[in-house]
Scaffold this motif. Structure first.
Motif, short mmCIF file in Angstrom:
data_model
loop_
_atom_site.label_atom_id
_atom_site.label_comp_id
_atom_site.label_asym_id
_atom_site.label_seq_id
_atom_site.Cartn_x
_atom_site.Cartn_y
_atom_site.Cartn_z
N HIS A 3 0.82 -1.20 0.00
CA HIS A 3 0.00 0.00 0.00
C HIS A 3 0.86 1.26 0.00
O HIS A 3 1.86 1.36 0.70
CB HIS A 3 -0.89 0.01 1.25
CG HIS A 3 -1.62 1.29 1.48
ND1 HIS A 3 -2.64 1.71 0.67
CD2 HIS A 3 -1.46 2.25 2.42
CE1 HIS A 3 -3.09 2.87 1.11
NE2 HIS A 3 -2.40 3.22 2.16
N VAL A 4 0.45 2.22 -0.82
CA VAL A 4 1.16 3.50 -0.93
C VAL A 4 0.36 4.56 -0.20
O VAL A 4 -0.83 4.75 -0.46
CB VAL A 4 1.34 3.90 -2.42
CG1 VAL A 4 1.96 5.29 -2.51
CG2 VAL A 4 2.19 2.88 -3.14
N MET A 6 -0.74 7.95 0.11
CA MET A 6 -0.80 9.07 -0.81
C MET A 6 -1.94 9.99 -0.41
O MET A 6 -3.10 9.71 -0.67
CB MET A 6 -0.99 8.56 -2.24
CG MET A 6 -0.58 9.54 -3.31
SD MET A 6 1.20 9.81 -3.38
CE MET A 6 1.79 8.19 -3.83
N ILE A 177 7.63 7.57 -7.01
CA ILE A 177 6.56 7.68 -6.03
C ILE A 177 7.15 8.27 -4.75
O ILE A 177 8.16 7.79 -4.25
CB ILE A 177 5.92 6.31 -5.72
CG1 ILE A 177 5.26 5.73 -6.97
CG2 ILE A 177 4.90 6.43 -4.58
CD1 ILE A 177 4.77 4.30 -6.78
N GLU A 179 5.70 9.18 -0.95
CA GLU A 179 4.54 9.08 -0.07
C GLU A 179 4.37 10.36 0.76
O GLU A 179 5.12 11.32 0.64
CB GLU A 179 4.69 7.87 0.85
CG GLU A 179 4.54 6.54 0.14
CD GLU A 179 4.44 5.37 1.09
OE1 GLU A 179 3.87 4.34 0.70
OE2 GLU A 179 4.94 5.47 2.23
N VAL A 203 11.03 4.73 -5.18
CA VAL A 203 9.85 4.83 -4.31
C VAL A 203 10.36 5.32 -2.96
O VAL A 203 11.23 4.69 -2.35
CB VAL A 203 9.15 3.47 -4.15
CG1 VAL A 203 7.98 3.59 -3.17
CG2 VAL A 203 8.68 2.93 -5.49
N ARG A 205 9.24 6.18 0.81
CA ARG A 205 8.16 5.93 1.76
C ARG A 205 8.00 7.08 2.76
O ARG A 205 8.85 7.95 2.88
CB ARG A 205 8.41 4.61 2.49
CG ARG A 205 8.42 3.37 1.60
CD ARG A 205 7.06 3.11 1.00
NE ARG A 205 7.05 1.87 0.20
CZ ARG A 205 5.99 1.45 -0.47
NH1 ARG A 205 4.86 2.13 -0.44
NH2 ARG A 205 6.06 0.34 -1.19
N GLU A 221 13.80 1.31 -3.30
CA GLU A 221 12.83 1.75 -2.30
C GLU A 221 13.55 2.30 -1.08
O GLU A 221 14.40 1.62 -0.51
CB GLU A 221 11.90 0.62 -1.90
CG GLU A 221 10.86 1.02 -0.86
CD GLU A 221 9.80 -0.04 -0.63
OE1 GLU A 221 9.37 -0.20 0.54
OE2 GLU A 221 9.40 -0.71 -1.61
#
Length: 283
Positions: A3-4, A6, A177, A179, A203, A205, A221
């Motif tokens: 799950h991201v 956002m 991405i 977050e 990505v 987080r 990540e």
């Protein structure tokens, strides 16, 4: 991919943020007559944060290609139809006030901080992108690059509560991405490693702090609550709540804070005493 996070709801009250901005604008107007026209136009003659944001961006981004008279109604319409952009801006403004010791009012980023304005311009370009208006999305990306020195691909996915401090030379690739609740210093790159297609950018987080000049390359990540030291080059995944530094980056210890992005402490906690030096705090 897990799950991201956002733009998850955190109870941000857009109207409360707006009221604080109005009050501060009135105070500055009384002390600085030279800013009267600017403050009247952007804040004191407006009825909402969305209106003020549209006006401020139109003033900043207008040029011969698209005049303010053309930009303003376009921006008003986008922000009226997509209130998530205004809510995201309120989250960002609150984050800046909470984390940046050089900022004591949500009005200041709207009026003076190009990092906030660049992220807000990205959000508009992203809305155009997901609406299928790719040419307009690229146009706003090019404006942000030209005006603010920040280049974020409109397809990138960026959450809320973002502090983009100083902002100059921040670059984000197409499939990156970021977050919620991330803090980023200037000259950070979230880039690819070559001509590969598909998911090829990092990505990042929630709770991560990216130090000035950090380069994160490829589909790596950066785990929740991690910290990347200034000037580091990251080519592999970083575990949650881990501090990395160097070229190439290596683990130097655990993040001392649960969420380094919120504390903005850029010192490196090392595995061995004296193994690395503290970084100078930005801001």
């Amino acid at each position: 991919m897990k799950h991201v996070r956002m733009c998850e709801s955190r109870g941000i009250q857009v109207e409360k943020v707006w009221q604080e901005m109005e009050q501060e604008a009135a105070k500055i107007r009384s002390r600085e007559p030279g800013l009267k026209s600017l403050l009247d136009d952007v804040v004191l003659s407006r009825s909402s944060l969305g209106e003020a944001l549209a006006v401020r961006l139109a003033r900043k981004l207008a040029r011969e290609d698209m005049t303010r008279e053309e930009l303003s109604p376009l921006l008003f319409k986008v922000l009226e139809d997509h209130p998530w952009i205004v809510a995201s801006a309120a989250r960002d403004l609150t984050a800046i006030v909470e984390r940046d010791p050089a900022c004591d009012s949500p009005l200041h980023p709207l009026m003076f901080f190009k990092g906030f304005l660049a992220i807000s311009t990205y959000r508009i370009s992203h809305q155009f992108w997901i609406s299928g208006r790719c040419a307009m999305a690229y146009y706003f990306q090019s404006l942000a690059s030209e005006v603010f020195g920040v280049d974020i691909h409109p397809a990138a996915r960026i959450g809320c509560g973002i502090l983009l401090d100083h902002a100059t030379s921040f670059v984000v690739g197409e499939t990156a991405i970021i977050e919620d609740d991330v803090s980023i210093l200037h000259e950070v790159t979230l880039g690819g490693t070559g001509k590969e297609t598909g998911d090829r950018h990092p990505v990042v987080r929630s709770g991560v702090l990216l130090g000035a000049g950090a380069k994160i390359l490829g589909r790596v990540e950066i785990g929740e609550g991690a910290k990347v030291g200034a000037g580091s080059v990251v080519l592999a995944d970083v575990s949650p709540h881990t501090t990395v530094a160097g070229v190439p980056a290596v683990v130097v210890g655990r993040s001392a804070e649960e969420s380094p992005a919120l504390d903005m402490d850029q010192r490196l906690i090392c595995r061995a005493e004296g193994a690395c030096q503290s970084e100078t705090s930005q801001g």
